[in-house]
Design an enzyme around this catalytic site. Structure first.
Site, short mmCIF file in Angstrom:
data_model
loop_
_atom_site.label_atom_id
_atom_site.label_comp_id
_atom_site.label_asym_id
_atom_site.label_seq_id
_atom_site.Cartn_x
_atom_site.Cartn_y
_atom_site.Cartn_z
N LYS A 1 45.79 85.51 77.61
CA LYS A 1 46.39 84.90 78.78
C LYS A 1 47.81 85.42 78.95
O LYS A 1 48.37 85.90 77.97
CB LYS A 1 46.38 83.38 78.65
CG LYS A 1 47.39 82.83 77.61
CD LYS A 1 47.52 81.36 77.70
CE LYS A 1 48.54 80.96 78.71
NZ LYS A 1 49.80 80.43 78.13
N HIS B 1 43.16 79.99 73.52
CA HIS B 1 43.17 79.62 72.10
C HIS B 1 42.87 78.14 71.88
O HIS B 1 42.47 77.74 70.80
CB HIS B 1 44.48 80.05 71.41
CG HIS B 1 45.64 79.14 71.64
ND1 HIS B 1 46.43 79.21 72.76
CD2 HIS B 1 46.18 78.15 70.88
CE1 HIS B 1 47.38 78.29 72.69
NE2 HIS B 1 47.25 77.64 71.55
N LYS C 1 40.39 75.69 68.71
CA LYS C 1 40.87 74.59 67.85
C LYS C 1 39.67 73.76 67.38
O LYS C 1 38.80 73.41 68.18
CB LYS C 1 41.86 73.70 68.63
CG LYS C 1 43.20 74.37 68.89
CD LYS C 1 44.14 73.44 69.63
CE LYS C 1 45.38 74.16 70.13
NZ LYS C 1 46.41 74.34 69.13
N ASP D 1 51.21 77.93 82.89
CA ASP D 1 51.22 78.19 81.45
C ASP D 1 50.22 77.31 80.70
O ASP D 1 49.59 77.77 79.75
CB ASP D 1 52.65 77.95 80.91
CG ASP D 1 52.79 78.34 79.46
OD1 ASP D 1 52.36 79.45 79.10
OD2 ASP D 1 53.33 77.54 78.67
N HIS E 1 44.48 75.85 79.42
CA HIS E 1 44.13 74.98 78.31
C HIS E 1 43.69 73.59 78.77
O HIS E 1 42.68 73.04 78.32
CB HIS E 1 45.31 74.81 77.35
CG HIS E 1 45.93 76.10 76.91
ND1 HIS E 1 45.19 77.20 76.58
CD2 HIS E 1 47.23 76.45 76.71
CE1 HIS E 1 46.02 78.18 76.21
NE2 HIS E 1 47.25 77.75 76.29
N LYS F 1 57.41 70.34 78.44
CA LYS F 1 58.18 70.84 77.30
C LYS F 1 59.36 69.90 77.10
O LYS F 1 59.78 69.20 78.02
CB LYS F 1 58.68 72.25 77.58
CG LYS F 1 57.55 73.26 77.71
CD LYS F 1 57.86 74.56 77.02
CE LYS F 1 56.75 75.57 77.14
NZ LYS F 1 55.83 75.59 76.00
C1 BG6 Z 1 50.56 78.75 74.97
C2 BG6 Z 1 51.69 78.56 75.93
O1 BG6 Z 1 49.41 79.21 75.62
O2 BG6 Z 1 50.26 77.52 74.33
C3 BG6 Z 1 52.91 77.98 75.24
O3 BG6 Z 1 52.02 79.80 76.53
C4 BG6 Z 1 52.55 76.73 74.49
O4 BG6 Z 1 53.94 77.72 76.17
C5 BG6 Z 1 51.35 76.98 73.60
O5 BG6 Z 1 53.66 76.33 73.72
C6 BG6 Z 1 50.88 75.69 72.96
O6 BG6 Z 1 49.88 75.98 72.02
P1 BG6 Z 1 49.66 75.00 70.78
O7 BG6 Z 1 48.45 75.57 70.10
O8 BG6 Z 1 50.89 75.04 69.97
O9 BG6 Z 1 49.41 73.64 71.36
#
Ligand code: BG6
Length: 545
Positions: A203, A233, A237, A290, A295, A395
């Site tokens: 991504k 990703h 998980k 993002d 996600h 964030k």
């Molecule tokens: C990423 C984003 O895809 O996922 C980030 O670009 C974000 O901004 C991250 O912090 C969060 O992933 P995880 O696995 O830490 O929840």
């Protein structure tokens, strides 16, 4: 608190058990952008963990491809330092294991637009096939800045890297738009039993619907859909995969998993981190693109999808796509009614002062990029009609937590209305994705004593204490799946475009109105007050996490 005793861990022979026992065929991972942050922090540590835990073939090899002038040894040393820092298994613990792993690491230096570089790559790959018996199998991984994706893929096509057989003079060139042949003569070929070529695309997959569609078109000129692995990703998980097991390996949830019993669903992905050193990317992206576009939409799809007919890639992804298709893109008026955005100002996290977004390194001081988004979606199908799905991400919120909370309708009769119990709390089933991975159910219970007095209690299942094993990193699962050719946990073309269709309607709605006055929430708070007012208008409130 009530805790659940779990039965001993038994391998599920149906799917997960069988998958665990397989080892991928010998292959070469070709990492475009090997010098980048993702490769160092995530990909190499994940690969090394797989290697140490004997889940990769002994002759597994990696070719890094990037612009910097490095020798094979320079790349090995750089990667070793990162693996030492980020991987569960450290090279220093077993130097011999690292040494044999490092024998399979090679580097090819080239600009991404240089056809000679791809020829050099092709030649190097053939040499490695000869030396290390990697059988022509290749997993290409795009981990460069996204503006290079289409160029790299096109160059790979022109160099014949995507195909499992050389281009022949009788191959028919395909066209970008169906109107005429392309310059390079390449034809996407299906995988053969002899050897395979696959490509993993990181991504962000596009910037909006039009760019995602264009990227899909460009990649599909070179690779077939079966060869393309769009990575998200979150799908790797452990707890996200467990959503499917929880829903479809247990009979008791299905009857209540619908508008008849569910009042609303809240999905939260809260992060206490700011933009770190990624502002140059983040400022052109924002929270919606993002996190929510990919996600969070995937989490929603997993929670809301119908049971698939089987656990193969096509059936699972068909059902996810159906859910996404049932969410109608917003009109600009609906965007104003259903989506809230925010940006953090200065504040404190765990007592430590932190700067506002506009003061972060590389962020323009007048940036209107959102670092917070909350949205309400409705899924227009028989199961979910009228049930709001609230998605919230930001964030610099007070803590890092990801969870999905399914709130049920209240009991139909308030039997206890003349007691202190007339304020019944709703039942909530929570899928805790991270960091405290588990599942809990909140229900009312009678406090011991003569009076009828009620108290909410939680029934908890916790991964850590129940299974006593550390969950592996999402990238380990996904890289390994790509090597064995299982695309179930990767996003299909139609899913990506549907997710962008919904999010692009939000972006378009935002473009029509002036942005809110930013910053509108303090770092370390739970987001802008407009978001509280927004959910309060529905007679609900954000879950305390
Ligand atoms: C990423 C984003 O895809 O996922 C980030 O670009 C974000 O901004 C991250 O912090 C969060 O992933 P995880 O696995 O830490 O929840």
């Amino acid at each position: 608190m009530v805790s659940i005793l779990t039965t001993p861990l038994v391998e599920n022979p149906l799917r997960f058990g069988l998958r665990m026992r397989r080892t991928p065929n010998p292959c070469i991972l070709v990492l475009f952008g090997v010098t980048g942050d993702l490769a160092h922090r995530k990909l190499l540590p994940a690969i090394y963990n797989l290697y140490v835990e004997r889940r990769l073939p002994a002759n597994f090899s990696i070719v890094g491809f990037a612009r910097r002038a490095l020798s094979d040894d320079d790349m090995r040393n750089d990667l070793k330092a990162s693996v030492e820092k980020y991987a569960r298994n450290k090279p220093s613990h077993r130097p011999g294991v690292w040494d044999s792993f490092a024998e399979g690491l090679f580097y090819v230096q080239s600009n991404f637009d240089d056809p000679e570089g791809y020829k050099k790559l092709a030649a190097r790959l053939s040499e490695i096939d000869q030396q290390r018996a990697t059988l022509g199998n290749r997993l290409f991984y795009l981990s460069t800045p996204p503006e290079f994706y289409s160029m790299i893929v096109q160059q790979m096509g022109a160099a014949g890297l995507a195909n499992t057989r050389p281009i022949s003079s009788t191959d028919v060139p395909i066209s970008t738009n169906g109107t005429g042949p392309l310059n390079g003569a390449f034809v996407p070929l299906p995988e053969t039993d002899m050897s395979w070529r696959r490509i993993v695309v990181e991504k962000p997959f596009g910037h909006d619907l039009a760019s995602a569609q264009q990227l899909n078109r460009q990649i599909s000129e070179v690779f077939t859909e079966e060869q393309i692995y769009r990575i998200d990703h979150y799908l790797g998980k452990e707890t996200v995969q467990n959503i499917l097991v929880f829903r479809f390996a247990n009979g008791i949830w299905e009857p209540i998993w619908s508008r008849r019993y569910v009042d609303s669903v809240q999905i939260i992905v809260a992060e206490s981190l700011g933009v770190e050193d990624r502002a140059s990317y983040y400022d052109t992206s924002g929270a919606l693109r993002d996190m929510l576009q990919n996600h969070m939409m995937q989490l929603l799809a997993l929670v809301a999808m119908e049971p698939p007919s089987s656990f193969d890639a096509q059936s699972v992804r068909d059902e996810k796509a159906k859910v996404l298709r049932s969410i109608k893109p917003f009109t600009p008026v609906e965007v104003a009614q259903n989506v809230i955005r925010g940006q953090y100002g200065p504040g404190a996290i765990l007592g430590q002062p932190v700067p506002g977004y506009r003061h972060e390194q590389n962020v323009p001081p007048d940036s209107d990029t959102e670092t917070y988004v909350a949205a309400r979606f409705f899924i227009d199908n028989w199961r979910w009609s009228g049930v709001p799905f609230y998605l919230r991400h930001g964030k610099r919120l007070p803590k890092r937590v990801t969870e999905i909370a399914i709130q049920f309708r209240p009991a139909p009769l308030a039997l206890f209305q003349h007691t202190a119990a007339d304020e019944l709390q709703p039942n909530v089933l929570v899928l805790h994705i991270q960091p405290d991975e588990g599942i809990s159910i909140k229900f009312e219970s009678k406090l011991p004593g003569q009076d009828i007095r009620l108290r909410s209690v939680d029934m908890n299942f916790n991964y850590g204490s129940s299974f006593g094993i550390e969950t592996s990193d999402a990238y380990e699962r996904l890289l390994w799946d790509a090597m064995v050719g299982d695309s179930t946990l990767f996003t299909r073309r139609d899913e990506v475009e549907l997710m962008w269709m919904i999010t692009t309607s939000i972006l378009e709605g935002w473009q029509r109105v002036p942005p809110p006055t930013f910053p509108n929430y303090r770092a370390g708070s739970w987001g802008p007050s407009v978001a509280d007012e927004f959910i309060a208008r529905d007679g609900r409130q954000w879950r305390r996490v």
